[in-house]
Design an enzyme around this catalytic site. Structure first.
Site, mmCIF file in Angstrom:
data_model
loop_
_atom_site.group_PDB
_atom_site.id
_atom_site.type_symbol
_atom_site.label_atom_id
_atom_site.label_comp_id
_atom_site.label_asym_id
_atom_site.label_seq_id
_atom_site.Cartn_x
_atom_site.Cartn_y
_atom_site.Cartn_z
ATOM 1 N N SER A 292 0.855 -1.187 0.000
ATOM 2 C CA SER A 292 0.000 0.000 0.000
ATOM 3 C C SER A 292 0.890 1.236 0.000
ATOM 4 C CB SER A 292 -0.879 0.018 1.256
ATOM 5 O OG SER A 292 -1.500 1.293 1.404
ATOM 6 N N TYR B 99 -1.715 -0.147 10.302
ATOM 7 C CA TYR B 99 -1.849 -0.682 8.935
ATOM 8 C C TYR B 99 -0.626 -0.279 8.110
ATOM 9 C CZ TYR B 99 -3.747 -1.134 4.161
ATOM 10 O OH TYR B 99 -3.945 -1.455 2.842
#
Ligand code: NAP
Length: 248
Positions: free
Chosen positions: A143, A157
């Site tokens: 990501s 995250y």
């Protein structure tokens, strides 16, 4: 069996489902893994079959080693693994660091990092030419959060995805001589149900205005990049982190 096989973890929804459909169009026998979404996974299989492709759904929790090992053993019956996409992932909640719990991090890292590493181990064991395999392609789902720190109150995250980037770079050195090309894709804001956690598509579309391209991305735009990395058109791309983020 000589058919080319692609295994995708978390292929029942969002980005994984688009990779599955695109791969089937390219002639792969597609193995779609999921945890809870049996109906959604079967829906993707049905769509692929009605378009003339081949696919099967296999349930396995990719945060658990024994289930990952079973998934790959089940997959072996469909042919030799040519492509593996480590896509399954979660955000793991939204909260400031002061409210982070050990259990939350355990669950998050078990799927996003440890599960990804263990499933990649199983893929490498099957693909490595030094272990008798035919080579293959692996794509890890990272990501842009890995380099930006991510959305507010989701730094756990971002940290899990930064671990994916480190793993990718080391793995590329280890398997480059074993017939395996491994790369990672770093999506930005993509319209999937992973964002239900912070308000869904309506909210992220507003954030999309702040992306250099002025919009969020679609799951197919990430899938196209993954499929390109699995194709011969990217034959000298290895150990790369490809941002699919509209410039973010
Ligand atoms: P999504 O729509 O929420 O889909 C997640 C998929 O992962 C589902 O198929 C889900 O299956 C599966 N999954 C979750 N936990 C699992 C587990 N323990 N074992 C096996 N499968 C599991 O998410 P997405 O947006 O498509 O995201 C896919 C990947 O892209 C993730 O790694 C995510 O971090 C990454 N990513 C997404 C974005 C974005 O903006 N969407 C941005 C950057 C990176 P079940 O429904 O059966 O649980």
């Amino acid at each position: 069996m000589s058919q080319k096989v692609m295994l995708i973890t978390g292929g029942s929804r969002g980005i994984g489902a688009e990779i599955a459909k695109g791969a089937a169009n390219q002639g792969y026998f597609v193995i779609i893994n999921y945890t809870r979404g049996a109906k959604e996974a079967q829906g993707v299989v049905d769509q692929i079959k009605s378009a003339g492709g081949q696919a099967v759904a296999i349930q396995a929790d990719c945060s658990k080693e024994d289930e990952i090992v079973r998934l790959f053993k089940d997959a072996d019956q469909y042919g030799s693994l040519e492509a593996f996409v480590a896509n399954a992932g979660i955000i793991g909640g939204q909260n400031p660091v002061t409210e982070t719990t050990f259990a939350q991090l355990r669950e998050l890292f078990d799927i996003n990092v440890i599960g990804l590493m263990i499933s990649t181990r199983e893929a490498v064991k099957r693909m490595s030419t030094t272990l008798g395999g035919k080579g293959g392609r692996i794509v890890l789902m990272s990501s842009v959060a890995a380099r930006t720190g991510g959305i507010a109150q989701e730094i756990h995250y971002a940290a899990s995805k930064a671990a994916v980037d480190g793993f990718l770079m080391g793995l590329a050195k280890e398997v480059g001589n074993a017939g395996i090309r491994v790369n990672a894709v770093r999506p930005g804001l993509i319209g999937t149900s992973i964002h239900d956690l912070h308000g869904g598509r309506e909210v992220i579309e507003k954030w999309g205005a702040g992306v250099p391209m002025g919009r969020i991305g679609e799951p197919t735009e990430v899938a196209q990049t993954v499929l390109w990395l699995c194709s011969d058109q990217s034959s000298y791309i290895h150990g790369a982190l490809i941002d699919v983020s509209g410039g973010r």
